[in-house]
Design a protein around this motif. Structure first.
Motif, PDB file in Angstrom:
ATOM      1  N   ILE A  49       0.882  -1.161   0.000  1.00 30.98           N
ATOM      2  CA  ILE A  49       0.000   0.000   0.000  1.00 30.98           C
ATOM      3  C   ILE A  49       0.918   1.208   0.000  1.00 30.98           C
ATOM      4  CG2 ILE A  49      -1.899   1.175   1.157  1.00 30.98           C
ATOM      5  CD1 ILE A  49      -2.353  -1.550   2.664  1.00 30.98           C
ATOM      6  N   ARG A  50       1.016   1.837  -1.145  1.00 34.68           N
ATOM      7  CA  ARG A  50       1.981   2.903  -1.386  1.00 34.68           C
ATOM      8  C   ARG A  50       3.376   2.382  -1.066  1.00 34.68           C
ATOM      9  NH1 ARG A  50      -2.464   5.660   0.961  1.00 34.68           N
ATOM     10  NH2 ARG A  50      -3.663   6.715  -0.647  1.00 34.68           N
ATOM     11  N   SER A  51       4.009   2.790   0.015  1.00 36.16           N
ATOM     12  CA  SER A  51       5.371   2.323   0.298  1.00 36.16           C
ATOM     13  C   SER A  51       5.430   1.319   1.447  1.00 36.16           C
ATOM     14  CB  SER A  51       6.272   3.529   0.617  1.00 36.16           C
ATOM     15  OG  SER A  51       5.807   4.182   1.781  1.00 36.16           O
ATOM     16  N   HIS A  52       4.277   0.877   1.949  1.00 35.61           N
ATOM     17  CA  HIS A  52       4.222  -0.067   3.062  1.00 35.61           C
ATOM     18  C   HIS A  52       3.891  -1.460   2.532  1.00 35.61           C
ATOM     19  CE1 HIS A  52       3.367   3.886   4.847  1.00 35.61           C
ATOM     20  NE2 HIS A  52       4.032   3.425   5.884  1.00 35.61           N
ATOM     21  N   THR A  53       4.666  -2.447   2.916  1.00 38.33           N
ATOM     22  CA  THR A  53       4.443  -3.821   2.466  1.00 38.33           C
ATOM     23  C   THR A  53       4.131  -4.711   3.665  1.00 38.33           C
ATOM     24  OG1 THR A  53       5.937  -3.504   0.596  1.00 38.33           O
ATOM     25  CG2 THR A  53       5.453  -5.772   1.215  1.00 38.33           C
ATOM     26  N   TYR A  54       3.109  -5.549   3.506  1.00 41.56           N
ATOM     27  CA  TYR A  54       2.653  -6.451   4.562  1.00 41.56           C
ATOM     28  C   TYR A  54       2.383  -7.828   3.959  1.00 41.56           C
ATOM     29  CZ  TYR A  54       1.445  -1.914   6.599  1.00 41.56           C
ATOM     30  OH  TYR A  54       1.477  -0.623   7.042  1.00 41.56           O
ATOM     31  N   HIS A  55       2.376  -8.850   4.811  1.00 43.77           N
ATOM     32  CA  HIS A  55       1.900 -10.167   4.399  1.00 43.77           C
ATOM     33  C   HIS A  55       0.383 -10.065   4.283  1.00 43.77           C
ATOM     34  CE1 HIS A  55       0.925 -14.446   4.573  1.00 43.77           C
ATOM     35  NE2 HIS A  55       2.165 -14.627   4.114  1.00 43.77           N
ATOM     36  N   VAL A  56      -0.213 -10.769   3.332  1.00 42.90           N
ATOM     37  CA  VAL A  56      -1.659 -10.646   3.119  1.00 42.90           C
ATOM     38  C   VAL A  56      -2.467 -11.029   4.360  1.00 42.90           C
ATOM     39  CG1 VAL A  56      -1.604 -10.855   0.609  1.00 42.90           C
ATOM     40  CG2 VAL A  56      -1.781 -12.914   2.009  1.00 42.90           C
ATOM     41  N   ASN A  57      -1.941 -11.899   5.210  1.00 38.42           N
ATOM     42  CA  ASN A  57      -2.666 -12.278   6.424  1.00 38.42           C
ATOM     43  C   ASN A  57      -2.675 -11.172   7.475  1.00 38.42           C
ATOM     44  OD1 ASN A  57      -3.541 -14.815   5.604  1.00 38.42           O
ATOM     45  ND2 ASN A  57      -1.570 -15.733   6.090  1.00 38.42           N
ATOM     46  N   GLN A  58      -1.896 -10.106   7.277  1.00 37.63           N
ATOM     47  CA  GLN A  58      -1.908  -8.974   8.197  1.00 37.63           C
ATOM     48  C   GLN A  58      -3.075  -8.028   7.925  1.00 37.63           C
ATOM     49  OE1 GLN A  58       2.551  -8.166   7.654  1.00 37.63           O
ATOM     50  NE2 GLN A  58       2.067  -7.245   9.629  1.00 37.63           N
ATOM     51  N   VAL A  59      -3.754  -8.194   6.794  1.00 39.08           N
ATOM     52  CA  VAL A  59      -4.922  -7.360   6.490  1.00 39.08           C
ATOM     53  C   VAL A  59      -6.075  -7.864   7.343  1.00 39.08           C
ATOM     54  CG1 VAL A  59      -6.526  -6.582   4.707  1.00 39.08           C
ATOM     55  CG2 VAL A  59      -4.114  -6.925   4.143  1.00 39.08           C
ATOM     56  N   THR A  60      -6.651  -6.949   8.136  1.00 43.50           N
ATOM     57  CA  THR A  60      -7.715  -7.341   9.056  1.00 43.50           C
ATOM     58  C   THR A  60      -9.088  -6.817   8.648  1.00 43.50           C
ATOM     59  OG1 THR A  60      -7.263  -5.427  10.461  1.00 43.50           O
ATOM     60  CG2 THR A  60      -6.144  -7.497  11.013  1.00 43.50           C
ATOM     61  N   GLY A  61      -9.130  -5.938   7.648  1.00 44.63           N
ATOM     62  CA  GLY A  61     -10.425  -5.432   7.216  1.00 44.63           C
ATOM     63  C   GLY A  61     -10.326  -4.512   6.016  1.00 44.63           C
ATOM     64  N   VAL A 105     -10.873 -10.124  -3.647  1.00 47.01           N
ATOM     65  CA  VAL A 105     -10.586 -11.273  -4.520  1.00 47.01           C
ATOM     66  C   VAL A 105      -9.080 -11.475  -4.640  1.00 47.01           C
ATOM     67  CG1 VAL A 105     -10.730 -12.117  -6.898  1.00 47.01           C
ATOM     68  CG2 VAL A 105     -12.739 -11.132  -5.796  1.00 47.01           C
ATOM     69  N   ALA A 106      -8.337 -10.384  -4.805  1.00 49.01           N
ATOM     70  CA  ALA A 106      -6.877 -10.476  -4.936  1.00 49.01           C
ATOM     71  C   ALA A 106      -6.245 -11.015  -3.654  1.00 49.01           C
ATOM     72  CB  ALA A 106      -6.292  -9.108  -5.284  1.00 49.01           C
ATOM     73  N   LEU A 107      -6.710 -10.546  -2.502  1.00 50.75           N
ATOM     74  CA  LEU A 107      -6.178 -11.058  -1.229  1.00 50.75           C
ATOM     75  C   LEU A 107      -6.460 -12.548  -1.074  1.00 50.75           C
ATOM     76  CD1 LEU A 107      -7.165  -8.125   1.136  1.00 50.75           C
ATOM     77  CD2 LEU A 107      -4.841  -8.837   0.557  1.00 50.75           C
ATOM     78  N   ARG A 108      -7.666 -12.955  -1.432  1.00 46.86           N
ATOM     79  CA  ARG A 108      -8.039 -14.369  -1.354  1.00 46.86           C
ATOM     80  C   ARG A 108      -7.162 -15.203  -2.288  1.00 46.86           C
ATOM     81  NH1 ARG A 108     -13.264 -13.425  -1.488  1.00 46.86           N
ATOM     82  NH2 ARG A 108     -13.454 -13.654  -3.715  1.00 46.86           N
ATOM     83  N   LYS A 109      -6.903 -14.686  -3.498  1.00 46.04           N
ATOM     84  CA  LYS A 109      -6.063 -15.404  -4.462  1.00 46.04           C
ATOM     85  C   LYS A 109      -4.627 -15.542  -3.963  1.00 46.04           C
ATOM     86  CE  LYS A 109      -4.754 -15.599  -9.279  1.00 46.04           C
ATOM     87  NZ  LYS A 109      -4.985 -15.130 -10.618  1.00 46.04           N
ATOM     88  N   ALA A 110      -4.171 -14.557  -3.148  1.00 46.39           N
ATOM     89  CA  ALA A 110      -2.824 -14.594  -2.605  1.00 46.39           C
ATOM     90  C   ALA A 110      -2.747 -15.428  -1.318  1.00 46.39           C
ATOM     91  CB  ALA A 110      -2.331 -13.178  -2.337  1.00 46.39           C
ATOM     92  N   GLY A 111      -3.862 -16.012  -0.906  1.00 43.27           N
ATOM     93  CA  GLY A 111      -3.870 -16.859   0.290  1.00 43.27           C
ATOM     94  C   GLY A 111      -4.268 -16.121   1.562  1.00 43.27           C
ATOM     95  N   GLY A 112      -4.758 -14.910   1.400  1.00 44.57           N
ATOM     96  CA  GLY A 112      -5.167 -14.106   2.551  1.00 44.57           C
ATOM     97  C   GLY A 112      -6.630 -14.288   2.883  1.00 44.57           C
ATOM     98  N   PRO A 113      -7.132 -13.490   3.812  1.00 43.85           N
ATOM     99  CA  PRO A 113      -8.537 -13.582   4.226  1.00 43.85           C
ATOM    100  C   PRO A 113      -9.502 -13.019   3.198  1.00 43.85           C
ATOM    101  CG  PRO A 113      -7.453 -11.774   5.361  1.00 43.85           C
ATOM    102  CD  PRO A 113      -6.388 -12.480   4.561  1.00 43.85           C
ATOM    103  N   SER A 114     -10.760 -13.370   3.355  1.00 46.33           N
ATOM    104  CA  SER A 114     -11.819 -12.856   2.482  1.00 46.33           C
ATOM    105  C   SER A 114     -12.653 -11.867   3.280  1.00 46.33           C
ATOM    106  CB  SER A 114     -12.700 -14.003   1.993  1.00 46.33           C
ATOM    107  OG  SER A 114     -13.741 -13.510   1.208  1.00 46.33           O
ATOM    108  N   PHE A 115     -13.011 -10.738   2.662  1.00 41.10           N
ATOM    109  CA  PHE A 115     -13.771  -9.704   3.364  1.00 41.10           C
ATOM    110  C   PHE A 115     -15.114  -9.392   2.750  1.00 41.10           C
ATOM    111  CE2 PHE A 115      -9.345  -8.898   4.424  1.00 41.10           C
ATOM    112  CZ  PHE A 115      -9.427  -8.971   5.798  1.00 41.10           C
ATOM    113  N   VAL A 116     -15.445  -9.952   1.619  1.00 40.07           N
ATOM    114  CA  VAL A 116     -16.712  -9.611   0.979  1.00 40.07           C
ATOM    115  C   VAL A 116     -17.569 -10.844   0.839  1.00 40.07           C
ATOM    116  CG1 VAL A 116     -17.784  -8.605  -1.061  1.00 40.07           C
ATOM    117  CG2 VAL A 116     -15.643  -7.712  -0.209  1.00 40.07           C
TER     118      VAL A 116
END
Length: 116
Positions: A49-61, A105-116
């Motif tokens: 996200i801009r210049s910040h990089t996280y593992h997809v599982n760190q997205v909480t919402g 959808v992209a987060l889910r494809k990368a192995g992360g959580p689903s939010f919708v």
């Protein structure tokens, strides 16, 4: 001197408009999704996200912002320094909801959580 200031102001306006239009452009490849300054790498399982990089599982919402003149999406992550990233989205209709859906959808494809 006035002409120089006018040229600088016009150049800044053109640059801002260019970044808004180019940044909003949807790019989906086999190994990543990118739109509005957010990039999800499917193989690395990361989100930038801009210049910040996280593992997809760190997205909480993911939340659409609909209030007033500001339209956008709020991405919440497990990070003490910057737990909320607000992505401004221009456009008409339900552009922020479409972006939130694509991001989910992209987060889910990368192995992360689903939010919708």
């Amino acid at each position: 001197m006035e002409n120089l200031l006018i040229v600088i102001a016009v150049a800044a306006a053109v640059y801002f408009i260019y970044k808004k239009v180019w940044g909003a452009r949807l790019q989906v490849r086999e190994d990543y999704f990118e739109q509005h300054g957010v990039k999800v790498h499917f193989l690395d399982k990361t989100i930038t996200i801009r210049s910040h990089t996280y593992h997809v599982n760190q997205v909480t919402g993911i939340k659409s912002i609909l209030g007033g003149s500001l339209k956008g999406v709020e991405i919440q992550v497990d990070d003490f320094k910057k737990p909320i990233h607000k992505i401004s989205i221009g456009g008409f209709g339900k552009a922020q909801e479409k972006f939130a859906q694509r991001l989910s959808v992209a987060l889910r494809k990368a192995g992360g959580p689903s939010f919708v």
